[in-house]
Design an enzyme around this catalytic site. Structure first.
Site, PDB file in Angstrom:
ATOM      1  N   ASP A   1       4.687 -10.184   2.023  1.00  0.00           N
ATOM      2  CA  ASP A   1       3.897 -11.423   1.905  1.00  0.00           C
ATOM      3  C   ASP A   1       4.638 -12.637   2.467  1.00  0.00           C
ATOM      4  OD1 ASP A   1       1.907  -9.986   0.349  1.00  0.00           O
ATOM      5  OD2 ASP A   1       3.327 -10.108  -1.304  1.00  0.00           O
ATOM      6  N   GLU A   2       5.489 -12.421   3.468  1.00  0.00           N
ATOM      7  CA  GLU A   2       6.300 -13.518   3.994  1.00  0.00           C
ATOM      8  C   GLU A   2       5.569 -14.368   5.030  1.00  0.00           C
ATOM      9  OE1 GLU A   2       9.046  -9.937   3.247  1.00  0.00           O
ATOM     10  OE2 GLU A   2       7.210 -10.299   4.394  1.00  0.00           O
TER      11      GLU A   2
ATOM     12  N   LYS B   1       4.065 -12.700   7.850  1.00  0.00           N
ATOM     13  CA  LYS B   1       4.245 -11.976   9.121  1.00  0.00           C
ATOM     14  C   LYS B   1       2.996 -12.045   9.983  1.00  0.00           C
ATOM     15  CE  LYS B   1       5.252  -8.187   6.957  1.00  0.00           C
ATOM     16  NZ  LYS B   1       5.263  -8.772   5.599  1.00  0.00           N
TER      17      LYS B   1
ATOM     18  N   ALA C   1      -1.340  -3.162   2.647  1.00  0.00           N
ATOM     19  CA  ALA C   1      -0.712  -4.398   3.115  1.00  0.00           C
ATOM     20  C   ALA C   1      -1.793  -5.343   3.613  1.00  0.00           C
ATOM     21  CB  ALA C   1       0.280  -4.099   4.236  1.00  0.00           C
ATOM     22  N   GLY C   2      -1.562  -6.624   3.461  1.00  0.00           N
ATOM     23  CA  GLY C   2      -2.531  -7.605   3.945  1.00  0.00           C
ATOM     24  C   GLY C   2      -1.856  -8.733   4.686  1.00  0.00           C
ATOM     25  N   HIS C   3      -2.348  -9.037   5.879  1.00  0.00           N
ATOM     26  CA  HIS C   3      -1.838 -10.158   6.659  1.00  0.00           C
ATOM     27  C   HIS C   3      -2.932 -11.206   6.787  1.00  0.00           C
ATOM     28  CE1 HIS C   3       1.381  -7.552   8.895  1.00  0.00           C
ATOM     29  NE2 HIS C   3       1.708  -7.838   7.654  1.00  0.00           N
TER      30      HIS C   3
ATOM     31  N   GLN D   1       4.512  -4.962   4.703  1.00  0.00           N
ATOM     32  CA  GLN D   1       5.378  -5.108   3.519  1.00  0.00           C
ATOM     33  C   GLN D   1       6.711  -5.773   3.887  1.00  0.00           C
ATOM     34  OE1 GLN D   1       4.114  -1.587   3.846  1.00  0.00           O
ATOM     35  NE2 GLN D   1       2.395  -1.895   2.512  1.00  0.00           N
TER      36      GLN D   1
END
Length: 428
Positions: free
Chosen positions: A13-14, A16, A39-41, A223
């Site tokens: 969650d940075e 990316k 994962a979610g972007h 992640q």
């Protein structure tokens, strides 16, 4: 021209997605190499705001090849939902390619994921319940169904029947739930196969071809490093390898073909789910960061745990990934604070630790050693170059770079593409 891998430097969650979306403008190919729809972007650009779970963030550039690599596990229903949403909002998806070697998330994976997590009770890991772990278990056990299998009805049916012979016994005997219907799954997934067929390719050959032609290739991780199966806070980790090394096996490249690795770090730290988190702030500071940063999971909607920047974790991540550069995101979230803290070491009893211990019982009992810096209390969201940032913010960023022992390439001060300060070129 170069091959660049973008990795998460913390617990995911940075930001990316934003960094990859930005860099994709100069990339000829963007390759997602690990994870699944757990994962979610979140990406904000001219098309609007999107939450991507499987589709690479390079999809918004119509001239960029977007690849779902062999290291990803693919839930066809989730992928088709994303593609339909993107298409309905004017995004061309014709440049997407899916590795025929990628493994498929099946209904029994999702069901087993949820049942296994429930059975853990108070020892739950905090999975998303998307079936990702069980899909990777089958991959390693050589019992998985790959995309190439899904495309051949006879092969798919044979492998499905073989899998259900085992999975249904497990569901019925161990968990006391009815088994699944092979006919229903076959019909449903055959429909998915027909819709996805045009995207399936030998993506490893496509990626190798791009490298051989000297094109810019961007490798997109999911992640974060501390969720890596080997180097993360095991067992509170994901089921694949999101680190830079995983980009090789997940995309079909050799280690000597990667030119640079960029680690993405928030200006603070967050974590979703269970597991140790030394700098977590269960107080008004943590809540302020959560509120200002809208810290809720793109995949689960769960509130993220928030705390100060952990440079012990950051430096460990830099080493494991062999980082060439760092991107610091969400600096603007800290704008309101009169002071900011950075964890520079841990104290465990009478021992000072400067590395992340493998023993979670030790990590759980570690006390962070903080360095306190002056806050800036100035809105940084309109900054577009280094000189636009207040002196205190420059000092903070420089200190993070020093502690990471990695130079800064990018600083993000908001979700939009233009809210980014480029200090050095990423593609060289």
């Amino acid at each position: 021209m170069s091959v660049v891998v973008v990795v998460g430097g913390q617990w995911g969650d940075e930001g990316k997605g934003k960094i990859v979306d930005l860099l994709a403008e100069k990339a000829d190919a963007v390759v997602r190499y690990s994870g699944g729809n757990n994962a979610g972007h979140t990406v904000v650009n001219a098309y609007g705001e999107f939450r991507l779970h499987l589709v690479p963030a390079g999809i918004f550039s119509s001239s960029t090849l977007s690849v779902i690599g062999n290291g990803v596990v693919v839930d066809p229903a989730s992928l088709l939902y994303e593609l339909d949403e993107l298409s309905s909002r004017g995004v061309c998806v014709d440049q997407l390619r899916i590795s025929e070697r990628a493994h498929v998330v099946m209904p029994y994976h999702i069901l087993l994921d949820r049942l296994e997590e429930q059975a853990r009770g108070s020892r739950s890991i905090g999975t998303t319940g998307k079936g990702i772990g069980p899909a990777y278990v089958d991959k390693v056990a050589r019992a998985g169904i790959r995309v190439v299998d899904l495309m051949i009805p006879g092969v798919f049916r044979q492998k499905l029947d073989q899998a259900l012979a085992t999975k249904n016994r497990l569901l019925e005997a161990l968990y006391g739930v009815p088994g699944l219907s092979a006919d229903e799954i076959f019909d449903q997934y055959s429909g998915y196969a027909n819709r996805l067929r045009r995207f399936v390719a030998d993506t490893e050959a496509l990626v190798q071809g791009a490298v051989a032609e000297g094109k810019n290739v961007l490798l997109e991780g999911a992640q974060g490093t501390l969720l890596d199966l080997d180097f993360g806070t095991y067992p509170f980790v994901t089921s694949s390898s999101p680190i830079a090394g995983g980009a090789c096996t997940g995309a079909g490249l050799g280690p000597t073909q990667i030119d640079r690795s960029v680690g993405v770090f928030k200006a603070y730290t967050t974590r979703v789910g269970q597991g140790p988190f030394p700098t977590e702030q269960n107080n008004e500071i943590g809540q302020l960061i959560r509120d200002r940063g809208h810290e809720y999971g793109a995949t689960t909607g769960r509130a993220r745990r928030c705390g100060w920047f952990d440079a012990v974790v950051g430096r460990y991540s830099a080493e494991v990934n062999g980082l060439s550069a760092a991107a610091i995101t969400r600096l603007d979230v800290l704008d309101a604070l009169p002071t900011v803290k950075v964890c520079i070491a841990y104290r465990y009893g009478n021992t000072r630790l400067t590395r992340v211990p493998a023993d979670l019982a030790v990590l759980q009992d570690c006390e962070p050693v903080y360095e306190e810096l002056e806050g800036w209390q100035v809105n940084t969201s309109s900054a577009r170059c280094w000189s636009d940032l207040p002196r205190q913010a420059q000092t903070y960023l420089s200190r993070l770079s020093e502690l990471l022992m990695v130079p800064l390439d990018l600083v993000s001060v908001g979700p939009a593409r233009e809210q980014t300060i480029q200090l050095r070129p990423t593609f060289i």
